[in-house]
Write a protein that holds these residues in place. Structure first.
Motif, PDB file in Angstrom:
ATOM      1  N   ASP A 335       0.828  -1.209   0.000  1.00  0.00           N
ATOM      2  CA  ASP A 335       0.000   0.000   0.000  1.00  0.00           C
ATOM      3  C   ASP A 335       0.868   1.268   0.000  1.00  0.00           C
ATOM      4  O   ASP A 335       1.595   1.528   0.961  1.00  0.00           O
ATOM      5  CB  ASP A 335      -0.867  -0.057   1.266  1.00  0.00           C
ATOM      6  CG  ASP A 335      -1.853   1.100   1.373  1.00  0.00           C
ATOM      7  OD1 ASP A 335      -1.737   2.060   0.594  1.00  0.00           O
ATOM      8  OD2 ASP A 335      -2.724   1.008   2.251  1.00  0.00           O
ATOM      9  N   VAL A 336       0.746   2.055  -1.067  1.00  0.00           N
ATOM     10  CA  VAL A 336       1.609   3.243  -1.182  1.00  0.00           C
ATOM     11  C   VAL A 336       1.202   4.338  -0.180  1.00  0.00           C
ATOM     12  O   VAL A 336       1.929   5.303   0.011  1.00  0.00           O
ATOM     13  CB  VAL A 336       1.601   3.834  -2.621  1.00  0.00           C
ATOM     14  CG1 VAL A 336       2.027   2.789  -3.638  1.00  0.00           C
ATOM     15  CG2 VAL A 336       0.238   4.410  -2.993  1.00  0.00           C
ATOM     16  N   GLN A 337       0.057   4.178   0.463  1.00  0.00           N
ATOM     17  CA  GLN A 337      -0.381   5.186   1.440  1.00  0.00           C
ATOM     18  C   GLN A 337      -0.070   4.787   2.877  1.00  0.00           C
ATOM     19  O   GLN A 337      -0.329   5.560   3.801  1.00  0.00           O
ATOM     20  CB  GLN A 337      -1.894   5.384   1.321  1.00  0.00           C
ATOM     21  CG  GLN A 337      -2.317   5.981  -0.015  1.00  0.00           C
ATOM     22  CD  GLN A 337      -3.786   6.324  -0.005  1.00  0.00           C
ATOM     23  OE1 GLN A 337      -4.611   5.519   0.416  1.00  0.00           O
ATOM     24  NE2 GLN A 337      -4.120   7.522  -0.455  1.00  0.00           N
ATOM     25  N   ALA A 338       0.431   3.576   3.067  1.00  0.00           N
ATOM     26  CA  ALA A 338       0.618   3.081   4.441  1.00  0.00           C
ATOM     27  C   ALA A 338       1.876   3.664   5.071  1.00  0.00           C
ATOM     28  O   ALA A 338       2.836   3.982   4.359  1.00  0.00           O
ATOM     29  CB  ALA A 338       0.719   1.557   4.404  1.00  0.00           C
ATOM     30  N   PRO A 339       1.905   3.783   6.394  1.00  0.00           N
ATOM     31  CA  PRO A 339       3.113   4.293   7.062  1.00  0.00           C
ATOM     32  C   PRO A 339       4.327   3.385   6.855  1.00  0.00           C
ATOM     33  O   PRO A 339       5.467   3.842   6.948  1.00  0.00           O
ATOM     34  CB  PRO A 339       2.718   4.361   8.544  1.00  0.00           C
ATOM     35  CG  PRO A 339       1.394   3.696   8.662  1.00  0.00           C
ATOM     36  CD  PRO A 339       0.789   3.570   7.304  1.00  0.00           C
ATOM     37  N   THR A 340       4.099   2.109   6.551  1.00  0.00           N
ATOM     38  CA  THR A 340       5.211   1.169   6.355  1.00  0.00           C
ATOM     39  C   THR A 340       5.783   1.245   4.933  1.00  0.00           C
ATOM     40  O   THR A 340       6.799   0.615   4.640  1.00  0.00           O
ATOM     41  CB  THR A 340       4.726  -0.280   6.576  1.00  0.00           C
ATOM     42  OG1 THR A 340       3.541  -0.464   5.801  1.00  0.00           O
ATOM     43  CG2 THR A 340       4.424  -0.566   8.038  1.00  0.00           C
ATOM     44  N   PHE A 341       5.126   1.994   4.041  1.00  0.00           N
ATOM     45  CA  PHE A 341       5.528   2.027   2.628  1.00  0.00           C
ATOM     46  C   PHE A 341       6.951   2.560   2.458  1.00  0.00           C
ATOM     47  O   PHE A 341       7.356   3.526   3.093  1.00  0.00           O
ATOM     48  CB  PHE A 341       4.534   2.912   1.867  1.00  0.00           C
ATOM     49  CG  PHE A 341       4.916   3.151   0.432  1.00  0.00           C
ATOM     50  CD1 PHE A 341       4.904   2.117  -0.488  1.00  0.00           C
ATOM     51  CD2 PHE A 341       5.291   4.416   0.004  1.00  0.00           C
ATOM     52  CE1 PHE A 341       5.251   2.339  -1.816  1.00  0.00           C
ATOM     53  CE2 PHE A 341       5.634   4.642  -1.322  1.00  0.00           C
ATOM     54  CZ  PHE A 341       5.621   3.603  -2.231  1.00  0.00           C
ATOM     55  N   ASP A 342       7.695   1.908   1.580  1.00  0.00           N
ATOM     56  CA  ASP A 342       9.084   2.297   1.291  1.00  0.00           C
ATOM     57  C   ASP A 342       9.297   2.073  -0.209  1.00  0.00           C
ATOM     58  O   ASP A 342       9.017   0.988  -0.713  1.00  0.00           O
ATOM     59  CB  ASP A 342      10.015   1.399   2.136  1.00  0.00           C
ATOM     60  CG  ASP A 342      11.478   1.816   2.067  1.00  0.00           C
ATOM     61  OD1 ASP A 342      11.958   2.168   0.971  1.00  0.00           O
ATOM     62  OD2 ASP A 342      12.136   1.760   3.115  1.00  0.00           O
ATOM     63  N   THR A 343       9.783   3.080  -0.912  1.00  0.00           N
ATOM     64  CA  THR A 343       9.888   2.950  -2.374  1.00  0.00           C
ATOM     65  C   THR A 343      11.010   2.005  -2.816  1.00  0.00           C
ATOM     66  O   THR A 343      11.058   1.616  -3.978  1.00  0.00           O
ATOM     67  CB  THR A 343      10.152   4.325  -3.030  1.00  0.00           C
ATOM     68  OG1 THR A 343      11.332   4.874  -2.451  1.00  0.00           O
ATOM     69  CG2 THR A 343       8.989   5.274  -2.835  1.00  0.00           C
ATOM     70  N   SER A 344      11.951   1.707  -1.916  1.00  0.00           N
ATOM     71  CA  SER A 344      13.131   0.934  -2.324  1.00  0.00           C
ATOM     72  C   SER A 344      13.278  -0.407  -1.634  1.00  0.00           C
ATOM     73  O   SER A 344      13.906  -1.316  -2.175  1.00  0.00           O
ATOM     74  CB  SER A 344      14.405   1.736  -2.019  1.00  0.00           C
ATOM     75  OG  SER A 344      14.377   2.950  -2.717  1.00  0.00           O
TER      76      SER A 344
END
Ligand code: 2M8
Length: 417
Positions: A335-344
């Motif tokens: 989920d790109v909106q989640a606090p755990t999201f990381d692009t890399s």
């Protein structure tokens, strides 16, 4: 060079005589679910190689039916951790004559075997491929049913590595109670081939190593002593999809078997993982019963099953603000909106080619032909443009992880055909 020529060159370079390494530097051995995806690409070039790829894995099957996560090339044991010297599989009951890991990976093999057979049925029959593959695959599924399935009807994984999505947010809570291996220095040969910011952290590795050592030291016995036991949606959906494929393989061989009923039972059990509030399936800690409330691409994978009752909601989630089908690059792993999201960082956001391939299959299955074709085109374009990267930044398509990654080439090739 065309996509096809570049993909072929890569697969030929990563071929090791009986199987294909996922990547020459970072992953110098044979990996289980990689080989199934890679065989799906090889079948368009050489049905024989595609069959050998799977047969190499079958020749490393344990007597209890498990297909190992990794089959090691002993000459490269210093280049990957944990390797053959860590597992010492020869000392474990039921191990095969070749060194392997004791863990497993998602069961996509029967599905791959069926696709490989169909690519060249004559060569498959000439080599007796299905006759040899079928009993190995039945034994593998029997292992999952007898040793990994509880009253829920779902198979559990005993290590994040078994999910194939190693540092997914799904594992954060179940891992929080797991101690870290007491090592002065964590062996990280992986960091010689990929940026540290693209890979799991040292803290995660200490927990991975603790869990793997505990499972090994308990004789990989599946005796309930595991400190990590989780039901994952993708693992179970792939199991159901492969069970359906086994039914078709049995039909080819004139065998009578109840694979379709088994597939239906797994699909029914998957409903325990449905999270109405999130609009997708989630993992469940089998030890505590707690649902892990994260939207990840694993929770969308049940869409590969035609009868999945949640298809409309899942498609909405795939198209919605968490994954943004058509706007983000391929399908983000989380989920790109989640606090755990990381692009890399690995499976916490970057977009992967194998899950995009699964989503192409899913969209086709549910009548979204136009989106399926568009996603397939994007897989091909990004695979080539990124130098067949392992994964991509989900907004910019910048290459992440290692390059010249085999399943990226194999699955792009498959969608190209
Ligand atoms: C990654 O996992 C391995 C451990 O199995 C690692 O990080 O060292 C995952 O992406 C997994 O899904 C994949 O099978 C493997 C080899 O490509 O690499």
């Amino acid at each position: 060079m065309t996509l096809e020529a570049a993909a072929i060159r890569l697969l030929v370079r990563n071929w090791r005589g009986r199987y294909t390494v996922p990547a020459g530097g970072l992953y110098p051995h044979q990996w289980s679910w990689d080989s199934a995806f890679i065989a799906i690409g090889w079948r368009h070039l050489s049905a024989r190689r595609a069959q050998q790829e799977l047969e190499s894995l079958f020749s490393a099957q344990w007597s209890d039916g498990r297909l190992p996560q990794i089959v090691f090339d002993p000459s490269r044991d210093d280049d990957y951790s944990p390797g053959a010297a860590f597992w010492r599989s020869a000392e474990l009951p039921g191990s095969p004559p070749v060194p392997t890991a004791g863990l497993v990976q998602p069961p996509n093999h029967a599905w791959a075997a069926l696709l490989v057979h169909r690519a060249d049925p004559r060569e498959s029959r000439r080599r007796g491929f299905l006759e040899r593959a079928y009993p190995a695959l039945v034994a593998w599924h029997t292992y999952l049913r007898d040793r990994r399935t509880d009253a829920s009807g779902l198979a559990h994984v005993v290590h994040p590595w078994e999910s194939g999505m190693d540092n997914s947010p799904f594992w954060d809570e179940p891992l929080s109670a797991v101690p870290e291996a007491g090592l002065d220095r964590v062996p990280r040969p992986d960091l010689e081939h990929a940026a540290a910011t693209d890979r799991p952290s040292d803290t995660e590795y200490r927990k991975y190593l603790h869990l793997a050592a505990a499972y090994r030291d308990a004789g990989v016995a599946d005796d309930g002593s595991e400190q990590f036991r989780v039901h994952d949606p993708a693992v179970n959906a792939l199991w159901a999809r492969s069970e359906l494929a086994l039914g078709e393989i049995a039909g080819e061989l004139g065998e009578r078997a109840d694979h379709d009923e088994r597939a239906q039972r797994i699909a029914d059990a998957l409903e325990r993982l449905w999270h109405p509030g999130l609009g997708c399936y989630v993992a469940r800690d089998a030890r505590t019963g707690r649902l892990q409330e994260h939207r990840t691409v694993s929770g969308l994978v049940p869409l590969i099953l035609s009868g999945v009752p949640r298809a409309p909601e899942l498609l909405e989630t795939l198209r919605g603000p968490s994954f943004r089908l058509g706007t983000s690059v391929l399908v983000p792993s989380a989920d790109v909106q989640a606090p755990t999201f990381d692009t890399s960082r690995y499976w916490r956001g970057p977009s992967w080619f194998n899950t995009a391939w699964l989503m192409v299959e899913a969209l086709e299955r549910h009548g979204a032909e136009h989106e399926a074709r568009s996603l397939a085109r994007d897989v091909i374009t990004h695979a080539e443009a990124s130098g067949f990267a392992e994964y991509l930044h989900p907004f910019t398509a910048a290459a992440r992880g290692t390059r010249a990654f085999s399943w990226t080439a194999a699955l792009a090739l498959d969608l190209h055909h």
